[in-house]
Design a protein around this motif. Structure first.
Motif, short mmCIF file in Angstrom:
data_model
loop_
_atom_site.label_atom_id
_atom_site.label_comp_id
_atom_site.label_asym_id
_atom_site.label_seq_id
_atom_site.Cartn_x
_atom_site.Cartn_y
_atom_site.Cartn_z
N THR A 49 64.09 51.17 82.43
CA THR A 49 62.80 50.52 82.69
C THR A 49 62.74 49.10 82.14
OG1 THR A 49 61.80 51.35 80.62
CG2 THR A 49 61.70 52.80 82.55
N LYS A 50 63.83 48.63 81.55
CA LYS A 50 63.82 47.32 80.89
C LYS A 50 64.63 46.30 81.69
CE LYS A 50 63.45 49.41 76.28
NZ LYS A 50 64.10 49.58 74.96
N TRP A 51 64.05 45.11 81.83
CA TRP A 51 64.75 44.04 82.53
C TRP A 51 66.01 43.63 81.79
CZ3 TRP A 51 66.56 41.44 86.23
CH2 TRP A 51 67.02 40.14 86.08
N SER A 52 66.00 43.69 80.46
CA SER A 52 67.17 43.30 79.68
C SER A 52 68.39 44.13 80.05
CB SER A 52 66.89 43.42 78.18
OG SER A 52 66.56 44.76 77.84
N PHE A 53 68.19 45.39 80.44
CA PHE A 53 69.29 46.25 80.84
C PHE A 53 69.93 45.75 82.14
CE2 PHE A 53 70.62 50.04 83.35
CZ PHE A 53 71.68 50.46 82.55
N TYR A 54 69.11 45.42 83.11
CA TYR A 54 69.63 44.94 84.39
C TYR A 54 70.21 43.53 84.26
CZ TYR A 54 67.27 49.05 86.10
OH TYR A 54 66.87 50.35 86.29
N ARG A 55 69.62 42.73 83.38
CA ARG A 55 70.19 41.41 83.11
C ARG A 55 71.60 41.55 82.52
NH1 ARG A 55 67.05 38.05 78.69
NH2 ARG A 55 67.94 39.73 77.44
N ALA A 56 71.78 42.54 81.65
CA ALA A 56 73.10 42.78 81.06
C ALA A 56 74.10 43.22 82.13
CB ALA A 56 73.00 43.83 79.96
N LEU A 57 73.65 44.06 83.07
CA LEU A 57 74.53 44.49 84.16
C LEU A 57 74.97 43.30 85.02
CD1 LEU A 57 72.82 47.79 85.42
CD2 LEU A 57 74.80 47.55 83.90
N ILE A 58 74.03 42.42 85.30
CA ILE A 58 74.36 41.22 86.09
C ILE A 58 75.37 40.36 85.33
CG2 ILE A 58 73.44 39.08 87.06
CD1 ILE A 58 70.78 40.63 87.52
#
Length: 285
Positions: free
Chosen positions: A31-40
């Motif tokens: 649910t956190k944008w920081s997680f998807y930013r890390a994936l990118i």
């Protein structure tokens, strides 16, 4: 004697703090944008890593092709290939460490997962992003240099002639052990506190570890120590030899990462002793 007492005393005497272990499964991460930013960040970093390094490998093979009658000393050589891999890891870990941790390698992610530094969800998604990034990076190399790419092996990891699979597997295990051991040592909060007066960036020894391992194992396996790197090249090159040896570049790095994790966490950091001490303390309560 005083030093020994201070080191074995209460946690309040520490000048460093170990981060709490990551939960095994943490659904809140999704649910956190920081997680998807890390994936990118992991995707882009691995894409750039494969793009630069595979281009370097192809350039080296092109410069040493006897049919082209070029200056054999004009290319980067094996030393240059090792510098390309090590240098790119240094640069990319430095750029992404504050966003994703700068793993850029499923074996590193696996080791950090075993050490409870990342959750299972994050570990799996990082590996997916890394593999997709690697495939995309090698795909760009082929798109820009298709004829050279096909002619010079696509930068795919293959066991060299004259070596058996056991030797190749051993080279990958030891090489990955060196890398993951360096990652743990360079990012150890205890070392950071103890050596705070030494201005050494963590990405620097990690990049040097990659450089040194490549010098040693390029003649054997082409140096994998990174399953995403090996998979990306195999998918785009798509020849039987690359696929036949592919298991070496997954089993070896994962075994090497597991051994390095055990060595650092349970022997050097005395994780087993601490766990036993905690168990004994709780049993006497």
């Amino acid at each position: 004697m005083t030093k020994d007492v201070a080191e074995q005393g209460s946690f309040s005497a520490k000048d460093y703090h170990d981060p709490p272990p990551a939960p095994f499964i943490d659904p809140e991460e999704l649910t956190k944008w920081s997680f998807y930013r890390a994936l990118i960040a992991e995707f882009i970093a691995t894409l750039l890593f494969l793009y630069i390094t595979v281009l370097t490998v192809i350039g080296y093979k092109s410069s040493t092709d006897p049919n082209l009658k070029l200056d054999q000393c004009g290319g980067v050589g094996i030393l240059g290939i090792a510098w390309a891999f090590g240098g790119m890891i240094f640069v990319l870990v430095y750029c992404t460490a504050g966003i994703s941790g700068g793993h850029i390698n499923p074996a590193v992610t696996f080791g950090l997962f075993l050490a409870r530094k990342v959750s299972l969800i994050r570990a799996v998604m990082y590996m997916v992003a890394q593999c997709l990034g690697a495939i995309s990076g090698v795909g760009l190399v082929k798109a820009f240099n298709k004829s050279l790419y096909n002619r010079y092996g696509g930068g795919a990891n293959e066991l060299a002639d004259g070596y058996n699979k056991g030797t190749g597997l051993g080279a990958e295990i030891i090489g990955t052990f060196v890398l993951v051991y360096t990652v743990f040592s360079a990012t150890d909060p205890k070392r950071s506190a103890r050596d705070s007066h030494v201005p050494v960036l963590a990405p620097l020894p990690i990049g040097f570890a990659v450089f040194m391992v490549h010098l040693a194992t390029i003649p054997i396996t082409g140096t994998g120590i990174n399953p995403a790197r090996s998979l990306g090249a195999a998918v785009i090159y798509n020849k039987d030899k690359a696929w036949d040896d592919q298991w070496i570049f997954w089993v070896g790095p994962f075994v090497g990462a597991a051994i390095a994790t055990f060595y650092h966490q349970f022997i050097l950091r005395a994780g087993a002793v601490k766990a036993l001490g905690s168990f004994r303390s709780s049993s006497h309560v």
